[in-house]
Design an enzyme around this catalytic site. Structure first.
Site, PDB file in Angstrom:
ATOM      1  N   GLY A   7     -12.302 -14.772  -3.999  1.00  0.00           N
ATOM      2  CA  GLY A   7     -11.299 -13.794  -3.606  1.00  0.00           C
ATOM      3  C   GLY A   7     -10.043 -14.469  -3.106  1.00  0.00           C
ATOM      4  O   GLY A   7      -9.659 -14.328  -1.951  1.00  0.00           O
ATOM      5  N   GLY A   9      -6.838 -14.419  -2.536  1.00  0.00           N
ATOM      6  CA  GLY A   9      -5.575 -13.764  -2.251  1.00  0.00           C
ATOM      7  C   GLY A   9      -4.783 -14.620  -1.281  1.00  0.00           C
ATOM      8  O   GLY A   9      -4.907 -15.853  -1.276  1.00  0.00           O
ATOM      9  N   LYS A 178      -9.960  -9.074  17.010  1.00  0.00           N
ATOM     10  CA  LYS A 178      -9.092  -9.080  15.827  1.00  0.00           C
ATOM     11  C   LYS A 178      -9.024  -7.684  15.214  1.00  0.00           C
ATOM     12  O   LYS A 178      -7.954  -7.235  14.768  1.00  0.00           O
ATOM     13  CB  LYS A 178      -9.630 -10.085  14.805  1.00  0.00           C
ATOM     14  N   SER A 248      -1.554  -6.605   5.979  1.00  0.00           N
ATOM     15  CA  SER A 248      -2.237  -6.626   4.682  1.00  0.00           C
ATOM     16  C   SER A 248      -2.376  -5.211   4.137  1.00  0.00           C
ATOM     17  O   SER A 248      -2.305  -4.992   2.918  1.00  0.00           O
ATOM     18  CB  SER A 248      -3.618  -7.280   4.813  1.00  0.00           C
ATOM     19  N   GLU A 260      -8.130  -1.750   3.230  1.00  0.00           N
ATOM     20  CA  GLU A 260      -9.350  -1.870   4.021  1.00  0.00           C
ATOM     21  C   GLU A 260      -9.369  -0.906   5.204  1.00  0.00           C
ATOM     22  O   GLU A 260     -10.124  -1.105   6.153  1.00  0.00           O
ATOM     23  CB  GLU A 260      -9.485  -3.305   4.549  1.00  0.00           C
TER      24      GLU A 260
END
Length: 299
Positions: A7, A9, A178, A248, A260
């Site tokens: 992945g 990215g 986070k 993001s 997400e």
């Protein structure tokens, strides 16, 4: 060390690129347009201190994890299960799978699917894909990793590549910290398409963010999470240390991609409902981002 980035990215390209620049053999597993660019020109790694073409290999095939000592697992939380199953047949028995993902549930999901050792990491980095095969680093870059059988080696490896690493026995708490930062910034940045520094100067925004964070803290405490440090101060610091960064989630919406959000503010909504805690600010942000995701796009 042979490293595979599942992945690749913005996050995966940054850490994979830093390891490759330090001399490790790195393969990026990514979408076709990125793979083609990397095969043609290498990975452009543009940071605040250098701008270089870094030699890495690239593939669209999850089987490219074969033989890797370390797998940086960087897919979106929505793709965790499918990506894990895709790479599972090719994983070396002794490989370490390091989850560099948003959300708090991914490492446990991976442990339920894979035989290999899995470790969770908390990622503090501002990056974006500036084009195919081109990652731009806007700030920070440290990792907080839970203890692993390869912990000392892993810390030395990343440190030698210019990536600060801290090992913690409370990564769950750090992941939740986070998560709370993401809940405070991601949806607001996505809805407005504003960078963090500009976002926090908006009228009423600081009060809204305080409400979001207060709800998150209430859910975390009810869920038995041991949060490290001063969360409110950490939230304020994000805008100071990453003023030019958009979230993001904002980047996903700008590209017409599914975000997400279900694993960010949506997780707070689910856990709040389960624990009987009202979370209206997070519920509203989750609903608004989903509406934007689901609206018809021109063309």
């Amino acid at each position: 060390m042979k490293v595979a980035v599942m992945g690749a990215g913005a996050v995966g390209c940054y850490y994979g690129g830093m390891l490759a620049r330090a001399g490790h053999e790195v393969v990026l597993i990514a979408r076709p347009q990125h793979v083609q660019a990397v095969e043609a020109r290498g990975l452009r790694l543009q940071t605040q201190s250098f701008d270089e073409q870094v030699g890495v290999s690239a593939s669209t095939d999850a089987g490219a994890v074969q033989g890797a000592d370390l797998v940086l697992f960087c897919v979106k939380s929505t793709d965790t299960q499918s990506a894990a199953l895709a790479m599972k047949p090719s994983l070396a028995q002794g490989a370490l799978v390091l989850s560099l993902q948003n959300g708090v549930e991914n490492a446990e999901t991976l442990r339920g699917l894979l035989e290999q050792e899995v470790a969770a990491a908390v990622v503090y980095v501002a990056t974006e894909m500036a084009g195919p095969g081109h990652v731009r680093h806007n700030g920070r870059g440290e990792l907080v990793i839970e203890p692993t059988s390869q912990g000392a080696t892993l810390a030395r490896t990343f440190a030698a590549a210019g990536v600060p690493v801290e090992t913690s026995d409370n990564v769950r708490g750090a992941l939740w910290a986070k998560l709370i930062l993401n809940c405070a910034y991601n949806a607001l940045s996505a809805i407005t398409q504003l960078p963090y520094g500009r976002l926090v100067r908006g009228e009423g925004v600081e009060a809204v963010m305080r409400d979001i964070v207060a709800e998150c803290l209430a859910v975390a405490h009810a869920d038995g999470v041991r949060l490290p440090g001063d969360i409110e101060q950490a939230v304020r610091r994000i805008a100071e240390t990453m003023p030019a960064q958009t979230s993001s989630t904002a980047q996903d919406l700008a590209r017409g991609k599914r975000s997400e959000i279900d694993h960010l503010n949506g997780l707070i909504v689910r856990r709040g409902d389960a624990l009987g805690i009202a979370v209206p600010a997070n519920r509203l942000l989750h609903a608004l981002v989903r509406l934007i995701e689901d609206r018809p796009r021109a063309g």
